[in-house]
Design an enzyme around this catalytic site. Structure first.
Site, short mmCIF file in Angstrom:
data_model
loop_
_atom_site.label_atom_id
_atom_site.label_comp_id
_atom_site.label_asym_id
_atom_site.label_seq_id
_atom_site.Cartn_x
_atom_site.Cartn_y
_atom_site.Cartn_z
CD GLU A 154 -1.90 -2.30 1.20
OE1 GLU A 154 -0.85 -2.86 1.63
OE2 GLU A 154 -2.76 -3.05 0.94
CG HIS A 156 -10.05 -7.44 7.56
ND1 HIS A 156 -9.01 -7.93 8.27
CD2 HIS A 156 -9.97 -7.58 6.16
CE1 HIS A 156 -8.16 -8.44 7.16
NE2 HIS A 156 -8.59 -8.30 5.90
#
Lengths: 321, 325
Positions: free
Chosen positions: B59, B128
């Site tokens: 990322e 998450h």
């Protein structure tokens, strides 16, 4: 070897040297504040590498960025004004020493999170490739950035997508004070890190501006032609401390070591080369010293006489309106 | 035209990529996999792998690359598979994307969109299931958008792509399948404008993203009790349209803020502070917040349910406001 060419390289290195010495002086006088990282001892890398690229190529650097900015041709007055925090500075006084940016010269900035600008360099290279403009990117950083995760992510993407970026590692052997042996597993061969991603890599004597430029000319040509990345490890040494907060030789290195390294001062090396080749005289150096001295003095005068930004500038440039 | 939130995002990006070849899409699985949540379905086929880039799972690396490309004048759309993974790119977002305009004294700009789902879905557990919008709203230089409906998602994403600044665009996994009416043809929705989603005069409920749907359900139930709630969706979280919220509170005198994120230093605290400053004299009682609980999201369903705002909690918050006034 060409006399004008050699004297021009010498002049550029001398300008950086004298500019940096003056900056240190201005820091002592509290005209400059914050962090100030001097490029003294490393001038041959910026000058040699930037001499090998085109004006439309991109240059990006870390926080020790004055040398790259000046070698790119930025106005020393506006650079000094930026260090002084003045409205006439390159970045209107909002960037400072560590964030010099001169967009008109595609000098895309100094960045002060170690390793964080390597991904930016891949993005500039991606844009160059996307638009098929044949530009390359020169990305300067210290060896301390090499083990960072962001550097590795950038190496992988650059190799994977064959991006026209040249990673120029200025290996001055110390982070702040931590020697490379304590920071990098492959300390004796930093370039190997890049090779492990399939990036071609070479090492060069970063104290020899002619060697740097000669290598970089070949590298730039290859990168422009093949559109693949390259890694150059330039061996150098920082003659001053990490920043103004750090003496030239602290607990982490001896005066003897610094004195020994200073014998290979890049400015003196080139001067000797010119003298040995009979392409310049003491009178030439004296003349250049005078010219550069005047430029630096004028830069200080300009910075000193410039106004600070108005309070209304505080909220300007946060967003593009 | 009744379409899903997912399809609305797909249309927005497709229209903008057709319109402007500086726009490209980059992220994990956005190409041949068609997007982890199928938002970029058909993109690599239409635009090719030069403009729809599958990345490694890095990322910081690909967000930084997109920022660099934006500095050079391209208009990237970064898809984060989820905003949880965006934490890995925070240095790039906070230190580079948000600051480069300012540090350069206005010489450079970073026109890019970073989008993907935030908040909890069902039982995805702690790593998450996070609502991190307050983190991004905290940073000067960023704009933050969190649309709740397909119509808003499409119009705001198009505006975000055209915006010359870095824009954080937060979707929600549980919204992707939801459907709504979307205007025919070309339209955009201006960034920074809230919308009154339900008109009422007794209490104002501010809610965004998934929580808007919850607030609207609660408002229906309150109506049966004789309480007419006005529901305001900021849509853009930064810059926040305080004017529209303030106008509503001036009318109702009561304010409940619903957010899924953690309570401490959550976005609702900021909204409340701003509203106290603007409309204190119009308030009939304290502003009440309904928030996620201050715990890492548990996996097991009963505990997960306990950690996320639900209809009973919104209803009891509204009733509490009335008890106090």
């Amino acid at each position: 070897m060409d006399r004008q060419d050699l004297l021009s390289l010498y002049r550029q290195m001398l300008l950086i040297r004298r500019f940096e010495e003056k900056s240190a002086e201005m820091y002592a006088l509290a005209k400059i504040a914050g962090f100030l990282h001097l490029y003294i001892g490393e001038e041959a890398i910026a000058v040699g590498a930037i001499a090998a690229i085109r004006p439309d190529d991109y240059v990006i650097s870390a926080y020790r960025d004055h040398g790259h900015c000046l070698a790119r041709g930025s106005d020393p007055g506006r650079v000094m004004a930026e260090l002084f925090g003045k409205a006439t500075g390159l970045c209107k006084g909002k960037g400072g020493s560590m964030h010099l940016i001169d967009a008109r010269r595609n000098f895309m900035g100094g960045y002060a999170i170690v390793g964080g600008h390597l991904p930016l360099a891949t993005g500039l290279a991606f844009a160059a490739q996307y638009r098929k403009r044949g530009q390359v990117v020169l990305c300067f950083f210290g060896e301390g950035a090499v083990p960072s995760g962001q550097a590795h992510e950038a190496f992988n993407l650059a190799a994977l997508w064959k991006l026209p970026v040249i990673f120029v590692c200025e290996n001055n052997r110390y982070a702040m004070g931590t020697p490379i042996k304590l920071g990098i597993a492959l300390y004796s061969n930093v370039a190997e890190t890049a090779r492990s991603y399939g990036i071609q890599a070479e090492r060069v004597d970063g104290m020899d501006v002619l060697a740097v430029r000669a290598l970089m000319r070949g590298v730039v040509e290859k990168v422009r032609a093949t559109q693949g990345p390259y890694f150059v490890e330039a061996m150098t040494y920082r003659f001053m401390g990490h920043s103004m907060a750090d003496p030239a030789h602290g607990h982490y290195r001896t005066k003897e070591e610094v004195d020994e390294e200073r014998k290979r001062d890049p400015v003196l090396l080139l001067r000797q080369t010119i003298l040995n080749a009979g392409l310049g005289t003491e009178a030439d150096f004296k003349q250049l010293e005078k010219e550069v001295g005047e430029i630096v003095a004028a830069a200080v005068k300009f910075a000193d006489e410039s106004p600070f930004p108005a309070p209304s500038a505080l909220y300007e440039d946060v967003y593009v309106e | 035209m009744l379409i899903s939130y997912r399809e609305a995002l797909n249309q927005a990006m497709r229209e903008e990529m057709r319109r402007d070849d500086r726009v490209f899409l980059i992220g994990e699985e956005v190409g041949y996999y068609q997007g982890a949540f199928k938002v970029s379905k058909g993109f690599v086929e239409e635009f090719g792998p030069q403009r729809v880039l599958d990345t490694p799972i890095t990322e910081a690396g690909f967000t930084g690359l997109a920022i660099g490309a934006a500095m050079a004048g391209l208009h990237p759309i970064v898809e984060l598979m989820t905003f949880n993974f965006g934490i890995l790119a925070l240095d790039q977002i906070v230190n580079n994307a948000a600051k480069i305009r300012y540090m350069s004294g206005g010489q450079l700009s970073v026109p890019l969109v970073i989008r993907g789902p935030g908040s909890a879905a069902h039982q995805l557990a702690a790593q998450h299931s996070q609502s991190l919008e307050a983190w991004f709203c905290h940073v000067p230089g960023l704009k933050v958008i969190a649309p709740a409906t397909p119509h808003d998602a499409k119009g705001l994403l198009k505006s975000a792509i055209r915006d010359p600044n870095p824009v954080i665009f937060i979707e929600a996994q549980l919204l992707y399948g939801t459907k709504g009416e979307v205007a025919e043809g070309e339209y955009t929705i201006p960034i920074g404008r809230a919308e009154v989603k339900r008109i009422g005069h007794d209490v104002t409920i501010v809610a965004y993203s998934k929580m808007l749907l919850l607030a609207l359900e609660a408002a229906d139930e309150l109506a049966r009790e004789g309480i007419q709630a006005e529901v305001v969706d900021p849509r853009t979280l930064k810059p926040l349209d305080l004017e529209t919220i303030a106008a509503s509170v001036k009318k109702t005198g009561r304010l409940v803020i619903v957010e899924e994120g953690w309570r401490v230093a959550g976005l609702g605290a900021q909204i409340a502070e701003s509203l106290y400053t603007l409309v204190f004299d119009y308030l009939d009682g304290p502003i009440v917040r309904v928030t996620g609980e201050d715990v890492p999201m548990p996996y097991t369903r009963p505990l997960e349910d306990a950690a996320i705002p639900d209809r009973p909690r919104v209803l009891s918050a509204v009733r509490a406001v009335f008890k106090r006034t």
